[in-house]
Design an enzyme around this catalytic site. Structure first.
Site, PDB file in Angstrom:
ATOM      1  N   ALA A 261       0.848  -1.198   0.000  1.00 13.31           N
ATOM      2  CA  ALA A 261       0.000   0.000   0.000  1.00 13.31           C
ATOM      3  C   ALA A 261       0.878   1.241   0.000  1.00 13.31           C
ATOM      4  CB  ALA A 261      -0.921  -0.014   1.214  1.00 13.31           C
ATOM      5  N   ASN A 262       0.297   2.397   0.230  1.00  9.06           N
ATOM      6  CA  ASN A 262       1.057   3.644   0.333  1.00  9.06           C
ATOM      7  C   ASN A 262       0.440   4.529   1.404  1.00  9.06           C
ATOM      8  OD1 ASN A 262      -0.962   5.506  -0.973  1.00  9.06           O
ATOM      9  ND2 ASN A 262      -0.683   4.013  -2.622  1.00  9.06           N
ATOM     10  N   ARG A 263       1.024   5.695   1.614  1.00 10.59           N
ATOM     11  CA  ARG A 263       0.661   6.522   2.761  1.00 10.59           C
ATOM     12  C   ARG A 263      -0.536   7.450   2.527  1.00 10.59           C
ATOM     13  NH1 ARG A 263       4.809   5.806   6.244  1.00 10.59           N
ATOM     14  NH2 ARG A 263       6.810   5.265   5.320  1.00 10.59           N
TER      15      ARG A 263
END
Ligand code: CTP
Length: 198
Positions: A14-16
């Site tokens: 995933a990412n932030r």
């Protein structure tokens, strides 16, 4: 927000991204009377009032949900879609092997949702707005994306850690169109959304 791309049943890539800018855009458009479908990745935000919310997990699911939400007059792509997914996620939890060698993840490219919609031959929304999340050469990369994606506008933001944009409440954006660039001062994501929608 982000998409989650499974590695196995309990792990993902995933990412932030928090989803705040996208949710504010949906809320601002609904406030001005638009009929809004918000296709959302996994985020911890409450549904904006007066908005149809479709929750998805992966990039592939997001593309399907976006296509199902058409036709639309305006499409805004604020999601931080994972560019890659694990090619063959394991159906069971990957165990540490006796030799302790870390597993190798083979990645496959995800569909580009913005590009797919911006380049539709039939039924393309009249206004297609993409984002550009960059950590360097912001305007140069955003300008390239305006062309390569086929978007009408690109909202460019610097997501380097020191800006606090990813996950934060404020944003400083540059709006790129075929006629030029407008650079807006830093403001809340709520105000950025209102200004874009207006
Ligand atoms: N986007 C998309 N589908 C993807 C990747 C990106 O729809 N698989 C959209 C984003 O929602 C955004 C725009 O494309 O509107 C640009 O996203 P960004 O993350 O800035 O760039 P990428 O296209 O992923 O390119 P790069 O990673 O090389 O910067």
């Amino acid at each position: 927000g982000p998409t989650h791309e499974p590695i196995d049943p309990v792990r993902y890539i995933a990412n932030r991204s928090s989803g705040k800018q996208g949710y504010e855009l949906a809320a601002a458009a609904a406030n001005l009377g638009a009929d809004v479908t918000l296709v959302s990745g996994p985020v911890s935000l409450a549904d904006p009032a007066g908005v149809r919310v479709v929750r998805v997990t992966t990039a592939k699911q997001m593309l399907e949900a976006v296509e199902a939400a058409l036709p639309a007059d305006i499409a805004i792509f604020a999601a931080a879609v994972a560019d890659w997914r694990v090619a063959a996620p394991s159906p069971s939890k990957i165990k540490k092997s006796a030799s302790n060698a870390p597993p190798a993840l083979t990645l496959a490219e995800n569909p580009d949702i913005l590009k797919a919609i911006a380049q539709m031959r039939k039924g393309r929304p009249a206004l297609v707005v993409g984002f550009a999340a960059e950590t360097q050469d912001l305007l140069a990369h955003a300008k390239k994306k305006l062309k390569s994606k086929g978007a009408d506008w690109i909202v460019a933001n610097d997501v380097s850690p020191q800006t606090g944009v990813m996950g934060g409440d404020n944003n400083a954006i540059h709006l790129l169109t075929s006629t030029g660039v407008e650079s807006w001062p830093e403001m809340s994501k709520t105000d950025v959304a209102i200004k874009i929608v207006e």
